[in-house]
Design a protein around this motif. Sequence first.
Motif, short mmCIF file in Angstrom:
data_model
loop_
_atom_site.label_atom_id
_atom_site.label_comp_id
_atom_site.label_asym_id
_atom_site.label_seq_id
_atom_site.Cartn_x
_atom_site.Cartn_y
_atom_site.Cartn_z
N LEU A 49 -0.55 -1.63 4.83
CA LEU A 49 -1.90 -1.95 4.34
C LEU A 49 -1.84 -2.86 3.14
N ARG A 50 -0.90 -2.60 2.24
CA ARG A 50 -0.74 -3.48 1.08
C ARG A 50 -0.31 -4.87 1.51
N TYR A 51 0.57 -4.94 2.50
CA TYR A 51 1.01 -6.23 3.03
C TYR A 51 -0.18 -7.00 3.63
N TYR A 52 -1.02 -6.30 4.40
CA TYR A 52 -2.20 -6.96 4.98
C TYR A 52 -3.06 -7.55 3.87
N GLU A 53 -3.21 -6.83 2.78
CA GLU A 53 -3.98 -7.36 1.65
C GLU A 53 -3.32 -8.58 1.04
N GLU A 54 -2.00 -8.51 0.86
CA GLU A 54 -1.27 -9.65 0.28
C GLU A 54 -1.45 -10.90 1.14
N GLN A 55 -1.55 -10.71 2.45
CA GLN A 55 -1.71 -11.83 3.38
C GLN A 55 -3.16 -12.28 3.51
#
Length: 131
Positions: free
Chosen positions: A17-23
Amino acid sequence: MRIGDLARRTGTSVRSLRYYEEQGLLTSERTGTGQRTYDEDAIARVRLLRQLYNAGLSSTTIATVMPCVDHPSAASTRETIAVMEREHARLGEQVADLVSTRDQLAYLIAAASACGEVQADEREPVGALAS
């Protein structure tokens, strides 16, 4: 809902989920203490993102097509449409390959079962294979 709740409800890791936000694929609000919170719509979005990732789309490709999900309009660029058409064709080829593999396995199962019926008395006990 908090990030842990979203993770549980979607079967996704907090790290993802954090990765999705970073992207830039997922957005959250921040509380006064800096904790991420998400609305109910985030559940469907995360499920879609997971589906696209599981189908083999890269984060770059997903980022290219998400504006069409968020705001479908005539303003979709030829490039975005071309990306979606390319991915659609690629997935079609993967489906055809999977169907072919499934058919081959069905043939092998039938052939092995036919042999097994004839030679059932000659099989070794399962425990004998480990010796």
